[in-house]
Design a protein around this motif. Structure first.
Motif, PDB file in Angstrom:
ATOM      1  N   ALA A 171      -9.082  -2.782   7.770  1.00 13.70           N
ATOM      2  CA  ALA A 171     -10.059  -2.849   6.686  1.00 13.70           C
ATOM      3  C   ALA A 171     -11.459  -2.870   7.280  1.00 13.70           C
ATOM      4  O   ALA A 171     -11.694  -3.475   8.326  1.00 13.70           O
ATOM      5  CB  ALA A 171      -9.838  -4.086   5.839  1.00 13.70           C
ATOM      6  N   ASP A 172     -12.378  -2.210   6.620  1.00  7.43           N
ATOM      7  CA  ASP A 172     -13.782  -2.231   7.027  1.00  7.43           C
ATOM      8  C   ASP A 172     -14.456  -3.384   6.283  1.00  7.43           C
ATOM      9  O   ASP A 172     -14.979  -3.218   5.178  1.00  7.43           O
ATOM     10  CB  ASP A 172     -14.433  -0.885   6.693  1.00  7.43           C
ATOM     11  CG  ASP A 172     -15.840  -0.778   7.242  1.00  7.43           C
ATOM     12  OD1 ASP A 172     -16.283  -1.688   7.960  1.00  7.43           O
ATOM     13  OD2 ASP A 172     -16.496   0.242   6.951  1.00  7.43           O
ATOM     14  N   SER A 180      -0.580   7.751   5.958  1.00  6.85           N
ATOM     15  CA  SER A 180      -1.054   8.701   6.968  1.00  6.85           C
ATOM     16  C   SER A 180      -0.531   8.371   8.355  1.00  6.85           C
ATOM     17  O   SER A 180      -0.751   9.138   9.288  1.00  6.85           O
ATOM     18  CB  SER A 180      -2.581   8.739   6.977  1.00  6.85           C
ATOM     19  OG  SER A 180      -3.090   7.511   7.459  1.00  6.85           O
ATOM     20  N   GLY A 181       0.142   7.247   8.494  1.00 11.24           N
ATOM     21  CA  GLY A 181       0.738   6.891   9.772  1.00 11.24           C
ATOM     22  C   GLY A 181      -0.212   6.183  10.716  1.00 11.24           C
ATOM     23  O   GLY A 181       0.145   5.904  11.856  1.00 11.24           O
ATOM     24  N   LEU A 183      -5.071  -0.290  -2.032  1.00  6.48           N
ATOM     25  CA  LEU A 183      -5.019   1.173  -2.039  1.00  6.48           C
ATOM     26  C   LEU A 183      -5.339   1.736  -0.662  1.00  6.48           C
ATOM     27  O   LEU A 183      -4.686   2.674  -0.187  1.00  6.48           O
ATOM     28  CB  LEU A 183      -5.988   1.730  -3.086  1.00  6.48           C
ATOM     29  CG  LEU A 183      -6.032   3.241  -3.232  1.00  6.48           C
ATOM     30  CD1 LEU A 183      -4.672   3.775  -3.654  1.00  6.48           C
ATOM     31  CD2 LEU A 183      -7.093   3.631  -4.240  1.00  6.48           C
ATOM     32  N   GLY A 184      -6.338   1.177   0.001  1.00  4.63           N
ATOM     33  CA  GLY A 184      -6.670   1.621   1.356  1.00  4.63           C
ATOM     34  C   GLY A 184      -5.521   1.390   2.326  1.00  4.63           C
ATOM     35  O   GLY A 184      -5.231   2.237   3.187  1.00  4.63           O
ATOM     36  N   ALA A 185      -4.852   0.230   2.205  1.00  6.85           N
ATOM     37  CA  ALA A 185      -3.714  -0.059   3.086  1.00  6.85           C
ATOM     38  C   ALA A 185      -2.568   0.920   2.837  1.00  6.85           C
ATOM     39  O   ALA A 185      -1.938   1.401   3.788  1.00  6.85           O
ATOM     40  CB  ALA A 185      -3.249  -1.500   2.876  1.00  6.85           C
ATOM     41  N   VAL A 186      -2.314   1.238   1.575  1.00  2.00           N
ATOM     42  CA  VAL A 186      -1.244   2.184   1.253  1.00  2.00           C
ATOM     43  C   VAL A 186      -1.572   3.567   1.817  1.00  2.00           C
ATOM     44  O   VAL A 186      -0.713   4.236   2.409  1.00  2.00           O
ATOM     45  CB  VAL A 186      -1.016   2.250  -0.276  1.00  2.00           C
ATOM     46  CG1 VAL A 186      -0.163   3.441  -0.666  1.00  2.00           C
ATOM     47  CG2 VAL A 186      -0.399   0.960  -0.767  1.00  2.00           C
ATOM     48  N   LEU A 187      -2.810   4.017   1.657  1.00  2.00           N
ATOM     49  CA  LEU A 187      -3.198   5.334   2.171  1.00  2.00           C
ATOM     50  C   LEU A 187      -3.145   5.380   3.690  1.00  2.00           C
ATOM     51  O   LEU A 187      -2.723   6.388   4.272  1.00  2.00           O
ATOM     52  CB  LEU A 187      -4.591   5.708   1.664  1.00  2.00           C
ATOM     53  CG  LEU A 187      -4.695   6.017   0.176  1.00  2.00           C
ATOM     54  CD1 LEU A 187      -6.152   6.196  -0.227  1.00  2.00           C
ATOM     55  CD2 LEU A 187      -3.879   7.243  -0.176  1.00  2.00           C
TER      56      LEU A 187
END
Length: 139
Positions: A100-101, A94-95, A86-90
């Motif tokens: 990843a943290d 956003s460009g 989900l983080g990668a998709v968001l």
């Protein structure tokens, strides 16, 4: 190497999300503890019979650990994978670059992984009380 700057606003949002996720994990742990103690209380007479028959106290203790730790471990893997996806998709939407943290992910997974042993350790006094042969008496 490229110099990067981090906005204080986004840093505070990230910190707030981390604290919120840690608090949700603590609430999940409290729910696990309550349900574990209720199950132990429901099975009190059976545990007393096991104790009277000479079953080692280690056996129900290990059972308690596995019944708590296994569902938590099984839930951590898909939760981490889904969160990363989900983080990668968001980030892609956003460009921005996909990053990843890992420190926050490992910290939250560590909090989640500690729930199983912690809930089991908090349930051991009740388990030891219920394994005694006196628990077979009924009123």
């Amino acid at each position: 190497m490229v110099a990067t700057r981090e906005s204080a606003r986004y840093a505070s949002i990230r910190t707030g999300l981390f604290v919120g996720a840690a608090l949700v994990s603590a609430l999940i742990g409290a729910g696990l503890l309550v349900s574990r103690l209720e199950r132990l209380q429901d099975r009190g007479r059976l545990l007393a019979f096991l104790g009277a028959l000479g079953t080692s106290r280690r056996t129900p203790g290990l059972s308690l650990l596995w019944q708590t730790a296994l569902p938590v471990a099984v839930g951590l893997l898909p939760a981490a994978a889904t969160g990363l996806a989900l983080g990668a998709v968001l980030q892609r939407m956003s460009g921005g670059p996909v990053r990843a943290d890992w420190s926050a992910l490992c910290a939250l997974d560590g909090i989640g992984a500690s729930l199983g042993p912690l809930v089991s350790a908090l349930g051991v006094p009740a388990l030891l009380r219920l394994v005694r042969a006196e628990g077979m008496r009924t009123e």
